[in-house]
Design a protein around this motif. Structure first.
Motif, PDB file in Angstrom:
ATOM      1  N   LEU A 198      29.765  37.278  -8.311  1.00  0.00           N
ATOM      2  CA  LEU A 198      30.515  36.100  -7.901  1.00  0.00           C
ATOM      3  C   LEU A 198      31.406  36.397  -6.699  1.00  0.00           C
ATOM      4  O   LEU A 198      31.576  35.554  -5.814  1.00  0.00           O
ATOM      5  CB  LEU A 198      31.361  35.590  -9.073  1.00  0.00           C
ATOM      6  N   THR A 199      31.963  37.609  -6.658  1.00  0.00           N
ATOM      7  CA  THR A 199      32.797  37.996  -5.512  1.00  0.00           C
ATOM      8  C   THR A 199      31.964  38.067  -4.237  1.00  0.00           C
ATOM      9  O   THR A 199      32.365  37.564  -3.177  1.00  0.00           O
ATOM     10  CB  THR A 199      33.455  39.359  -5.772  1.00  0.00           C
ATOM     11  N   SER A 201      29.101  36.546  -3.659  1.00  0.00           N
ATOM     12  CA  SER A 201      28.681  35.185  -3.326  1.00  0.00           C
ATOM     13  C   SER A 201      29.794  34.426  -2.623  1.00  0.00           C
ATOM     14  O   SER A 201      29.563  33.721  -1.621  1.00  0.00           O
ATOM     15  CB  SER A 201      28.261  34.434  -4.594  1.00  0.00           C
TER      16      SER A 201
END
Length: 215
Positions: A198-199, A201
């Motif tokens: 997620l980081t 992305s």
């Protein structure tokens, strides 16, 4: 939760190991991938052939086989002083560079040929044209696919745990061997990978937004 709290040191070490492995491999992949992309589009036939051959071999070689070849092959030719971490970075970086190359080459194909011709008419060399005109525009177009490649690289880094590199997958193996429930350990390791992905992305979405051309 007690699995995480009782072994926070192991999780921190594994998490930082995965971050370091992914970060260094990504730098190598982006650098080498850019060089290979330049080879693929340069006007010198031997360099084009070398770039094409390198990309073909790497894209069609299973990553696990490449890990075995590097970790077992390099020590056999006298490079036994390299740590397993360094060998893992080399393996992941070189492997991913082939896919970065193809992503960049597709981006180069989106740049209008007239711009390169205009640059050459101004007396710019191939390297200047590529560095100052073509690659900056191609880079904007390939931010999303390169971001996907970096996410794939993060997940591929788990293979390094099978080759004496301590990262998140190694944490899972260590805790399962200590008797912890495999599903619980797997859950927390998955959460750590999800946080990393997620980081990455989010960073690439920000980069894509900042590099977007106003219309």
């Amino acid at each position: 939760m007690h699995v995480l709290l009782d072994n926070v040191g192991l999780f921190r070490r594994g998490f930082l190991g995965t971050v370091a492995l992914t970060g260094l491999s990504a730098l190598l992949a982006l650098s080498l991938g850019t060089v290979l992309a330049l080879f693929r589009v340069c006007p010198v036939p031997p360099l084009r052939a070398f770039g094409a051959a390198g990309v073909t071999v790497l894209c069609n070689t299973p990553l696990t086989l490449l890990f075995f070849g590097v970790t077992l092959g390099l020590p056999m030719v006298g490079l036994s002083g390299l740590s397993y971490f360094t060998l893992a970075v080399l393996t992941l970086g070189v492997y991913t560079s082939a896919f970065v190359c193809e992503a960049l080459r597709s981006g180069v194909n989106t740049v209008d040929v007239g711009q390169a011709e205009a640059a050459r008419s101004l007396g710019m060399s191939f390297s200047q044209t590529a560095r100052l005109v073509v690659l900056p525009q191609a880079g904007r177009a390939v931010v999303p696919p390169v971001g996907s490649l970096m996410i794939t690289l993060t997940k591929n880094s788990a293979l390094a745990g099978g080759f004496s590199v301590y990262e998140l997958f190694s944490v899972e193996k260590s805790l399962v061997e200590r008797g912890y429930a495999i599903l619980t350990v797997f859950l927390w390791v998955s959460v750590a990978y999800l946080l990393l992905i997620l980081t990455i992305s989010g960073l690439f979405r920000i980069l894509e937004h900042r590099l977007a051309v106003s219309r």
